[in-house]
Design a protein around this motif. Sequence first.
Motif, PDB file in Angstrom:
ATOM      1  N   ASN A   1     -70.722-139.447   3.430  1.00 40.28           N
ATOM      2  CA  ASN A   1     -72.106-139.805   3.093  1.00 40.28           C
ATOM      3  C   ASN A   1     -72.417-141.286   3.309  1.00 40.28           C
ATOM      4  O   ASN A   1     -73.403-141.800   2.779  1.00 40.28           O
TER       5      ASN A   1
ATOM      6  N   LYS B   1     -73.617-144.521   5.452  1.00 38.81           N
ATOM      7  CA  LYS B   1     -74.485-144.849   6.580  1.00 38.81           C
ATOM      8  C   LYS B   1     -73.724-145.662   7.627  1.00 38.81           C
ATOM      9  O   LYS B   1     -72.807-146.406   7.297  1.00 38.81           O
TER      10      LYS B   1
ATOM     11  N   ASN C   1     -75.367-140.542   7.610  1.00 44.02           N
ATOM     12  CA  ASN C   1     -74.111-139.938   7.147  1.00 44.02           C
ATOM     13  C   ASN C   1     -73.199-139.685   8.346  1.00 44.02           C
ATOM     14  O   ASN C   1     -73.584-139.921   9.501  1.00 44.02           O
TER      15      ASN C   1
END
Length: 430
Positions: free
Chosen positions: A140, A142, A161
Amino acid sequence: MKFLVIGSGGREHAIIWKLSQSKKIEKIYCAPGNAGIAEQAELVNIKVDDFEALAKFALENKIDYTFVGPEVPLALGITDFFNSKGLKIFGPSKKGAMLEASKTFAKDFMRKYNVPTAEYKTFNEFSAAEKFLKEEWDENKKVVVKADGLAAGKGVIMCRNRAEALEALKEIMQDKSFGSAGDKIIFEQWLEGQETSILVFTDGKHFSIMPAAQDHKRVGDGDTGLNTGGMGAYAPAPVATKELLKKVNEEIMPNIIKGLEKENIDYKGILYIGFMVDNGNPYVLEFNCRFGDPETQVIIPLLKTDLADIVEHTVAGTLDKVNIEWSDKSAVCVVLASGGYPEKYEKNLPISGLNDVKEDEAVIFHAGTKRADDGNILTSGGRVLVLTSVAADIKSAIDKVYKTVPKIKFDKMHYRKDIAQRALQWINKK
């Protein structure tokens, strides 16, 4: 003096518009140009990467200075080629243009010379990059995925993600969405904040900072939709505070200049620095080796100094001898685009209303236009026109340009209606 400007977009039209105001210049040529540029310069039908033909033209027509607009000829080494022919040219060497042509080269340069930037990792092979994401990247977390090479401003994908990052990796390295630019890939730390562009004139030893600008890359209002070459811009950008500009002027740029000298890079032209401002701290996202588009269309109208003087001294290595002055006003530009841009769009659509816009309302810079045999101006690109208004403050410039936009019409024309709203939000927060 005689000038040759290379390029055909709104950026080149803005450069020529400014050069045409110089009392030093007797003649301006542009290769290959567009319909709007033809009103201020003589068009030359030579491609931007045909160095032999361009140099031959420059020699035969006794061109004093050639000004390179787009990145491709710079990355291919036009400056080195012209210098070998004894021709004066405004733009960095091929090695200098690597700062834009290879994101890996640029990131390594930043790391080596203590230029603040996001953490990154580079891969040459799809399998190794895929393995890294699957085994070492949090599901999850970035990440920003970038094609290493030139991708016309579109080779950057923001991924929220791991799944999105894997999809971006496939798109760039396997599907070749950005061609050979995606032969190498970079995973970069996702930074939060606002972006701003700070451009500088530099002769490789001295530099002079321009007013900070902010571009709007997404096609739709509220920064929605696909990335484009830019749908509008404004300057000066208030996110570039006095404190931030001081840091750029006293710390970041001196480190960059030191790096250019240490690496023996001949750099005489424009250095575009894309920043992310995270909690007031500037991090360099990218370098470009030329004027930005559409940032040029809001920066150039604020320049009070003769651009020919700046070019002359930059090429001579005496930029410190020029006192470069800027207006204290604000500029906002809006791009009028073809229906469907940045994907498929029609060309050869007639444009009306061009003569209804007065220059004190907005300057019209042509980006993707051509003149038909009957004299009418037609669309010939995705970004067709750029309207720039200058006023005492950002709010007034916004009102002025959007009052003018409806005067121009062509079938399926579209544009963003929220250019520079982030500036107002920033000002209202303070």
